[in-house]
Motif scaffolding. Structure first.
Motif, PDB file in Angstrom:
ATOM      1  N   PRO A  93      10.943  21.620  94.228  1.00  0.00           N
ATOM      2  CA  PRO A  93       9.617  21.941  93.661  1.00  0.00           C
ATOM      3  C   PRO A  93       8.661  21.295  94.515  1.00  0.00           C
ATOM      4  O   PRO A  93       7.406  21.829  94.455  1.00  0.00           O
ATOM      5  CB  PRO A  93       9.559  21.116  92.013  1.00  0.00           C
ATOM      6  CG  PRO A  93      10.589  20.113  92.530  1.00  0.00           C
ATOM      7  CD  PRO A  93      11.872  20.549  93.390  1.00  0.00           C
ATOM      8  N   THR A  94       8.831  20.527  95.631  1.00  0.00           N
ATOM      9  CA  THR A  94       7.866  19.948  96.631  1.00  0.00           C
ATOM     10  C   THR A  94       8.025  20.586  97.909  1.00  0.00           C
ATOM     11  O   THR A  94       7.556  19.893  98.751  1.00  0.00           O
ATOM     12  CB  THR A  94       7.414  18.589  96.300  1.00  0.00           C
ATOM     13  OG1 THR A  94       8.795  18.015  96.662  1.00  0.00           O
ATOM     14  CG2 THR A  94       7.170  17.906  95.168  1.00  0.00           C
ATOM     15  N   TYR A  95       8.899  21.613  98.064  1.00  0.00           N
ATOM     16  CA  TYR A  95       9.072  22.467  99.373  1.00  0.00           C
ATOM     17  C   TYR A  95       7.957  22.429 100.110  1.00  0.00           C
ATOM     18  O   TYR A  95       6.755  23.086  99.684  1.00  0.00           O
ATOM     19  CB  TYR A  95       9.694  23.525  99.021  1.00  0.00           C
ATOM     20  CG  TYR A  95      10.197  24.322 100.339  1.00  0.00           C
ATOM     21  CD1 TYR A  95      11.052  23.886 101.101  1.00  0.00           C
ATOM     22  CD2 TYR A  95       9.492  25.757 100.699  1.00  0.00           C
ATOM     23  CE1 TYR A  95      11.332  24.498 102.367  1.00  0.00           C
ATOM     24  CE2 TYR A  95       9.906  26.297 101.570  1.00  0.00           C
ATOM     25  CZ  TYR A  95      10.704  25.879 102.601  1.00  0.00           C
ATOM     26  OH  TYR A  95      11.209  26.399 103.780  1.00  0.00           O
ATOM     27  N   LEU A  96       7.855  21.945 101.290  1.00  0.00           N
ATOM     28  CA  LEU A  96       6.947  21.934 102.443  1.00  0.00           C
ATOM     29  C   LEU A  96       5.755  21.001 101.869  1.00  0.00           C
ATOM     30  O   LEU A  96       4.759  20.977 102.884  1.00  0.00           O
ATOM     31  CB  LEU A  96       6.416  23.310 102.665  1.00  0.00           C
ATOM     32  CG  LEU A  96       7.171  24.278 103.469  1.00  0.00           C
ATOM     33  CD1 LEU A  96       6.668  25.714 103.506  1.00  0.00           C
ATOM     34  CD2 LEU A  96       7.803  23.715 104.533  1.00  0.00           C
ATOM     35  N   GLY A  97       5.940  20.228 101.006  1.00  0.00           N
ATOM     36  CA  GLY A  97       4.832  18.912 100.529  1.00  0.00           C
ATOM     37  C   GLY A  97       5.051  17.900 101.718  1.00  0.00           C
ATOM     38  O   GLY A  97       6.193  17.630 102.415  1.00  0.00           O
ATOM     39  N   CYS A 117      14.535  16.047 104.081  1.00  0.00           N
ATOM     40  CA  CYS A 117      13.382  15.969 104.549  1.00  0.00           C
ATOM     41  C   CYS A 117      12.933  15.453 105.879  1.00  0.00           C
ATOM     42  O   CYS A 117      13.956  14.666 106.387  1.00  0.00           O
ATOM     43  CB  CYS A 117      12.577  14.734 103.504  1.00  0.00           C
ATOM     44  SG  CYS A 117      12.384  15.305 101.965  1.00  0.00           S
ATOM     45  N   ALA A 118      11.986  15.757 106.657  1.00  0.00           N
ATOM     46  CA  ALA A 118      11.852  15.489 107.871  1.00  0.00           C
ATOM     47  C   ALA A 118      10.878  14.104 107.729  1.00  0.00           C
ATOM     48  O   ALA A 118      10.325  14.079 107.140  1.00  0.00           O
ATOM     49  CB  ALA A 118      10.942  16.604 108.771  1.00  0.00           C
ATOM     50  N   HIS A 119      11.176  13.372 108.986  1.00  0.00           N
ATOM     51  CA  HIS A 119      10.654  12.047 108.804  1.00  0.00           C
ATOM     52  C   HIS A 119      10.235  11.620 110.432  1.00  0.00           C
ATOM     53  O   HIS A 119      10.649  11.941 111.274  1.00  0.00           O
ATOM     54  CB  HIS A 119      11.817  10.891 108.553  1.00  0.00           C
ATOM     55  CG  HIS A 119      11.105   9.555 108.542  1.00  0.00           C
ATOM     56  ND1 HIS A 119      11.555   8.906 109.549  1.00  0.00           N
ATOM     57  CD2 HIS A 119      10.057   9.039 107.838  1.00  0.00           C
ATOM     58  CE1 HIS A 119      11.072   7.501 109.373  1.00  0.00           C
ATOM     59  NE2 HIS A 119      10.286   7.699 108.489  1.00  0.00           N
ATOM     60  N   GLY A 120       8.993  11.173 110.362  1.00  0.00           N
ATOM     61  CA  GLY A 120       8.524  10.520 111.687  1.00  0.00           C
ATOM     62  C   GLY A 120       7.345   9.300 111.392  1.00  0.00           C
ATOM     63  O   GLY A 120       6.882   9.173 110.210  1.00  0.00           O
ATOM     64  N   PHE A 121       6.942   8.583 112.432  1.00  0.00           N
ATOM     65  CA  PHE A 121       6.163   7.765 112.287  1.00  0.00           C
ATOM     66  C   PHE A 121       5.478   7.394 113.750  1.00  0.00           C
ATOM     67  O   PHE A 121       5.988   7.614 114.651  1.00  0.00           O
ATOM     68  CB  PHE A 121       6.647   6.430 111.957  1.00  0.00           C
ATOM     69  CG  PHE A 121       7.693   5.846 112.428  1.00  0.00           C
ATOM     70  CD1 PHE A 121       7.331   4.752 113.517  1.00  0.00           C
ATOM     71  CD2 PHE A 121       9.036   6.046 112.356  1.00  0.00           C
ATOM     72  CE1 PHE A 121       8.293   4.054 114.257  1.00  0.00           C
ATOM     73  CE2 PHE A 121       9.899   5.324 113.177  1.00  0.00           C
ATOM     74  CZ  PHE A 121       9.453   4.298 114.274  1.00  0.00           C
ATOM     75  N   GLN A 122       4.134   6.852 113.521  1.00  0.00           N
ATOM     76  CA  GLN A 122       3.433   6.475 114.670  1.00  0.00           C
ATOM     77  C   GLN A 122       3.300   4.972 114.612  1.00  0.00           C
ATOM     78  O   GLN A 122       2.827   4.416 113.389  1.00  0.00           O
ATOM     79  CB  GLN A 122       2.228   7.108 114.840  1.00  0.00           C
ATOM     80  CG  GLN A 122       1.610   6.593 116.112  1.00  0.00           C
ATOM     81  CD  GLN A 122       0.150   7.364 116.418  1.00  0.00           C
ATOM     82  OE1 GLN A 122      -0.650   7.473 115.457  1.00  0.00           O
ATOM     83  NE2 GLN A 122      -0.153   7.909 117.790  1.00  0.00           N
ATOM     84  N   ALA A 123       3.516   3.875 115.544  1.00  0.00           N
ATOM     85  CA  ALA A 123       3.324   2.601 115.631  1.00  0.00           C
ATOM     86  C   ALA A 123       1.707   2.460 115.570  1.00  0.00           C
ATOM     87  O   ALA A 123       1.173   2.934 116.415  1.00  0.00           O
ATOM     88  CB  ALA A 123       4.114   1.999 116.946  1.00  0.00           C
ATOM     89  N   ASP A 149       3.464  17.553 116.983  1.00  0.00           N
ATOM     90  CA  ASP A 149       2.181  18.074 117.044  1.00  0.00           C
ATOM     91  C   ASP A 149       2.033  19.391 116.971  1.00  0.00           C
ATOM     92  O   ASP A 149       1.090  20.128 116.986  1.00  0.00           O
ATOM     93  CB  ASP A 149       1.718  17.810 118.641  1.00  0.00           C
ATOM     94  CG  ASP A 149       2.701  18.569 119.677  1.00  0.00           C
ATOM     95  OD1 ASP A 149       3.477  18.892 119.175  1.00  0.00           O
ATOM     96  OD2 ASP A 149       2.013  18.499 120.690  1.00  0.00           O
ATOM     97  N   ASP A 150       3.047  19.857 116.173  1.00  0.00           N
ATOM     98  CA  ASP A 150       3.048  21.399 115.426  1.00  0.00           C
ATOM     99  C   ASP A 150       1.901  21.611 114.760  1.00  0.00           C
ATOM    100  O   ASP A 150       1.805  20.955 113.670  1.00  0.00           O
ATOM    101  CB  ASP A 150       4.496  21.779 114.962  1.00  0.00           C
ATOM    102  CG  ASP A 150       4.459  23.183 114.514  1.00  0.00           C
ATOM    103  OD1 ASP A 150       4.534  24.092 115.327  1.00  0.00           O
ATOM    104  OD2 ASP A 150       4.456  23.330 113.267  1.00  0.00           O
ATOM    105  N   PRO A 151       1.179  22.621 114.810  1.00  0.00           N
ATOM    106  CA  PRO A 151      -0.019  23.086 114.088  1.00  0.00           C
ATOM    107  C   PRO A 151       0.313  23.268 112.438  1.00  0.00           C
ATOM    108  O   PRO A 151      -0.162  23.150 111.718  1.00  0.00           O
ATOM    109  CB  PRO A 151      -0.638  24.359 114.533  1.00  0.00           C
ATOM    110  CG  PRO A 151      -0.369  24.211 115.849  1.00  0.00           C
ATOM    111  CD  PRO A 151       1.072  23.481 115.941  1.00  0.00           C
ATOM    112  N   GLY A 152       1.690  24.044 112.356  1.00  0.00           N
ATOM    113  CA  GLY A 152       2.245  24.164 111.012  1.00  0.00           C
ATOM    114  C   GLY A 152       2.542  22.826 110.200  1.00  0.00           C
ATOM    115  O   GLY A 152       2.397  22.730 109.060  1.00  0.00           O
ATOM    116  N   LEU A 153       2.637  21.617 111.115  1.00  0.00           N
ATOM    117  CA  LEU A 153       2.660  20.498 110.000  1.00  0.00           C
ATOM    118  C   LEU A 153       1.607  19.787 109.903  1.00  0.00           C
ATOM    119  O   LEU A 153       1.225  19.174 108.779  1.00  0.00           O
ATOM    120  CB  LEU A 153       3.611  19.329 110.991  1.00  0.00           C
ATOM    121  CG  LEU A 153       5.025  19.813 111.195  1.00  0.00           C
ATOM    122  CD1 LEU A 153       5.716  18.526 111.912  1.00  0.00           C
ATOM    123  CD2 LEU A 153       5.788  19.738 109.765  1.00  0.00           C
ATOM    124  N   ALA A 154       0.585  19.924 110.807  1.00  0.00           N
ATOM    125  CA  ALA A 154      -0.632  19.534 110.526  1.00  0.00           C
ATOM    126  C   ALA A 154      -0.827  18.177 110.442  1.00  0.00           C
ATOM    127  O   ALA A 154      -1.611  17.760 109.345  1.00  0.00           O
ATOM    128  CB  ALA A 154      -1.612  20.202 109.574  1.00  0.00           C
TER     129      ALA A 154
END
Length: 183
Positions: A93-97, A117-123, A149-154
């Motif tokens: 229900p939260t697809y692309l959230g 779910c995709a995951h990432g972080f910045q220190a 840095d994909d604009p689709g992820l924003a």
């Protein structure tokens, strides 16, 4: 320790400890099987613990696993990170959230990220140690990476990006990854 659902990502939770602090520092529980079980997760499902150390500005991500996916508990054990999750489960229900969090060694909050779910972080600090508790052994053949840095992820990374891995630098955008998953 209390568990709070993350409204932007169905099935994601924040586990917030209650630290005991005194003149020596602090002590807190960072994992509690009963609390994990109380939100419907199997605490015995986690089979691998990992740790990454990153310098200020480093971005790791956006990563996920193909196949059955990979659920994980993520915690910044030292320093501070800006953490991002994107729901890529087609029937969710939260697809692309998207949801972002500041995780820190001071707070010791743990984030549960559901498989798919995709995951990432910045220190955000000079040194940031991030701990992972994963529900499947790592299989490099199932690695999926989306351009951080994909604009689709924003994703508005809070600091200038100082370093990424070669794999992350060459990663395709979100639209291409979604197209590959459909075929």
């Amino acid at each position: 320790m209390k568990a709070t659902a993350v409204p932007e990502i169905d099935g994601a939770y924040l586990f917030e400890p209650t630290p005991y602090a005194d003149e020596r520092g602090f002590f807190c529980r960072t994992f509690d099987a009963d609390v994990v079980r109380s939100v419907g997760l199997d605490p015995t499902a986690f089979v691998q613990d990992s740790l990454s150390r990153s310098a200020r500005g480093v971005v790791r991500g956006m990563h996920l696993r193909s196949g059955a996916g990979e659920a994980k508990l993520v915690r910044c054990s030292y320093g501070k990170v800006f953490d991002v999750v994107v729901d890529l489960r087609e029937h969710s229900p939260t697809y692309l959230g998207r949801a972002s969090f500041e995780l820190s060694g001071a707070a010791q909050t743990t984030l549960y990220i559901p498989a798919g779910c995709a995951h990432g972080f910045q220190a955000l600090t000079e040194t940031a140690d991030t701990s992972y508790r994963i529900d499947r052994p790592h299989d490099p053949a199932e690695d999926v990476t989306i351009a951080f840095d994909d604009p689709g992820l924003a994703i508005a990374w809070p600091l200038p990006v100082t370093s990424v891995s070669e794999r992350d630098r060459r990663a395709p955008g979100l639209a291409e990854v979604l197209k590959q998953r459909e075929s």
